[in-house]
Design an enzyme around this catalytic site. Structure first.
Site: not given
Length: 223
Positions: A48, A119
């Site tokens: 992320d 992610e």
């Protein structure tokens, strides 16, 4: 637990580099529902941040926008929906590891799970190959969105659903016709039908992949 040869080849094709740490990439593809003692969550945390930095740097390079507009674009580009769109474009679901119940509950097509694993894969790329390769992966996956091309090519299942609605037909119905081969290398055949129009079949290494192939075949015939 090791990756299948198909998944290893798929990862290498995405990153441009062979898998070095197989356990790392296995974890990146593993949902907590499997009951394994590892899953994607820690790699998702890292990925992320790598995704956010890579996109922010990219938007800064492009120039022109104010800080407020840059922040708006960044938030849209790294959103769960944006990540899930990338996941569908690269057929991520064919390589994800989910428990039986999560699969039954539609986890292979969940925006949340697809986005999380995109992610986690970026995080795995960072750990296995370093930031330069991870940044290149982000630019490969999110190029259409950053350059304003996102949405021009819809996912076949979405396109077929819109086609049916536009032609005043009921939503497409998907039916699993066959599943063959061992669990680690299953082959699926799916039929999609639109009432009053016709049907088409498709094959794939996952039910979702077969549904996508069937939707593509239907649009080729009737779109």
């Amino acid at each position: 637990m090791t990756l299948s040869p198909e998944t290893k080849d798929w990862i290498a094709a995405q990153t441009g580099h062979p898998v070095r740490d197989e356990h790392l990439w296995t974890a990146a593809l593993t949902h907590g529902s499997t009951g394994e003692d590892f899953d994607y969550q820690r790699l998702e945390f890292l990925g992320d941040r790598v995704l956010g930095l890579s996109i922010a740097e990219w938007l800064y390079e492009k120039g022109g926008d104010t800080e407020g507009k840059l922040s708006q674009r960044l938030n849209a580009l790294v959103s769960r929906q944006s990540c899930a769109r990338v996941a569908r474009e690269i057929d991520l679901s064919a390589h994800m590891r989910l428990g039986k119940q999560a699969r039954a509950d539609g986890g292979l097509d969940s925006d949340n799970i697809l986005g999380d694993i995109i992610e986690s894969l970026i995080g795995a790329c960072q750990v296995d190959h370093g930031f330069e390769v991870a940044r290149a992966l982000v630019r490969k996956w999110f190029g259409d969105a950053v350059e304003g091309r996102a949405g021009r090519k819809k996912h076949p299942k979405s396109a077929l659903q819109e086609w049916a609605a536009g032609n005043r037909r009921k939503p497409p119905e998907y039916e699993l016709l066959d599943r063959s081969g061992p669990d680690h290398a299953s082959r699926f055949t799916v039929r999609v039908s639109v009432r009053g129009v016709g049907e088409a079949t498709g094959e794939g290494d996952s039910k979702q992949q077969a549904e996508t192939a069937a939707a593509t075949a239907f649009l080729d015939q009737h779109g």
